[in-house]
Write an enzyme that holds these catalytic residues in place. Structure first.
Site, mmCIF file in Angstrom:
data_model
loop_
_atom_site.group_PDB
_atom_site.id
_atom_site.type_symbol
_atom_site.label_atom_id
_atom_site.label_comp_id
_atom_site.label_asym_id
_atom_site.label_seq_id
_atom_site.Cartn_x
_atom_site.Cartn_y
_atom_site.Cartn_z
ATOM 1 N N ILE A 229 -27.745 -46.356 3.703
ATOM 2 C CA ILE A 229 -27.576 -44.899 3.786
ATOM 3 C C ILE A 229 -26.971 -44.338 2.504
ATOM 4 C CG2 ILE A 229 -26.442 -43.013 5.005
ATOM 5 C CD1 ILE A 229 -26.514 -44.801 7.546
ATOM 6 N N GLY A 230 -25.854 -44.907 2.096
ATOM 7 C CA GLY A 230 -25.165 -44.359 0.929
ATOM 8 C C GLY A 230 -26.026 -44.413 -0.319
ATOM 9 N N ASP B 21 -25.355 -52.530 -4.239
ATOM 10 C CA ASP B 21 -23.914 -52.716 -4.377
ATOM 11 C C ASP B 21 -23.606 -54.143 -3.905
ATOM 12 O OD1 ASP B 21 -23.936 -52.641 -1.597
ATOM 13 O OD2 ASP B 21 -22.525 -50.965 -1.412
ATOM 14 N N THR C 212 -25.554 -50.388 4.599
ATOM 15 C CA THR C 212 -26.375 -49.694 5.597
ATOM 16 C C THR C 212 -27.697 -49.186 5.030
ATOM 17 O OG1 THR C 212 -25.349 -47.605 5.007
ATOM 18 C CG2 THR C 212 -24.331 -48.849 6.821
ATOM 19 N N CYS D 178 -27.796 -51.257 -0.025
ATOM 20 C CA CYS D 178 -26.346 -51.322 0.202
ATOM 21 C C CYS D 178 -26.139 -51.858 1.608
ATOM 22 C CB CYS D 178 -25.667 -49.980 -0.049
ATOM 23 S SG CYS D 178 -26.046 -48.657 1.119
ATOM 24 N N HIS E 284 -47.399 -40.912 3.673
ATOM 25 C CA HIS E 284 -47.134 -39.473 3.835
ATOM 26 C C HIS E 284 -46.178 -38.902 2.792
ATOM 27 C CE1 HIS E 284 -48.327 -39.380 8.393
ATOM 28 N NE2 HIS E 284 -49.232 -39.950 7.628
HETATM 29 C C1 RB5 Z 1 -19.717 -50.767 1.099
HETATM 30 O O1 RB5 Z 1 -18.662 -51.304 1.803
HETATM 31 C C2 RB5 Z 1 -20.570 -49.900 2.010
HETATM 32 O O2 RB5 Z 1 -19.912 -48.706 2.255
HETATM 33 C C3 RB5 Z 1 -21.900 -49.663 1.367
HETATM 34 O O3 RB5 Z 1 -22.550 -50.867 1.139
HETATM 35 C C4 RB5 Z 1 -22.874 -48.824 2.160
HETATM 36 O O4 RB5 Z 1 -23.055 -49.287 3.433
HETATM 37 C C5 RB5 Z 1 -22.680 -47.374 2.091
HETATM 38 O O5 RB5 Z 1 -23.459 -46.566 2.621
#
Ligand code: RB5
Length: 142
Positions: A69-70, A10, A67, A65, A98
């Protein structure tokens, strides 16, 4: 023979995506996004990347992205991929050995560029161990 690596991010991961493409001499398939300033939705890019990898169009995927995570959540909606968020090289090595992870997820706001580069190199160079891990990863395909 160069590895074929699909990469997607992103806006939060755009700069790291471009850094990795400029630094590593691989056969890149860039899924986007193409701007740091235009806000986009990470699920669109994670889902598109997972489709590319699950279709067999790339050896591996890299998803970035803010973090990590998303976009890792988005990738893992596809049960043909195993996307692993890694913040150090040990995680990168072990998820290949693994989990036979086929998508590496990175958080551009969490992990510095040099560490990210080491993580990517380790991920791409490490082989799956097989053995006892084969049945375990098969159980993920539900
Ligand atoms: C975008 O602002 C942010 O939410 C995205 O890059 C990410 O960190 C989501 O998990």
């Amino acid at each position: 023979m160069k590895l074929k690596v699909a990469i997607a991010s992103d806006h939060g991961g755009y700069a790291l995506k471009e850094f990795l493409k400029d630094t590593l001499d691989l056969k890149w398939i860039d899924i986007g996004t193409n701007s740091e300033t235009q806000s986009v939705d990470y699920p669109d890019y994670g889902i598109a990347l997972a489709a590319e990898v699950s279709a067999g169009n790339a050896d591996f995927g890299i998803a970035i992205c803010g973090t990590g995570i998303g976009i890792s959540m988005a990738c893992n909606r596809n049960n043909q991929v195993r996307a692993a968020l890694c913040t150090d090289v040990t995680m990168a090595r072990l998820t290949r050995e693994h989990n036979d992870a086929n998508i590496l997820c990175l958080g551009a706001r969490i992990t510095g560029t040099e560490t990210a580069l080491d993580i990517v190199k380790t991920f791409l160079e490490t082989e799956f161990e097989g053995g006892r891990h084969i049945d375990r990863i098969a159980k993920l395909e539900v």
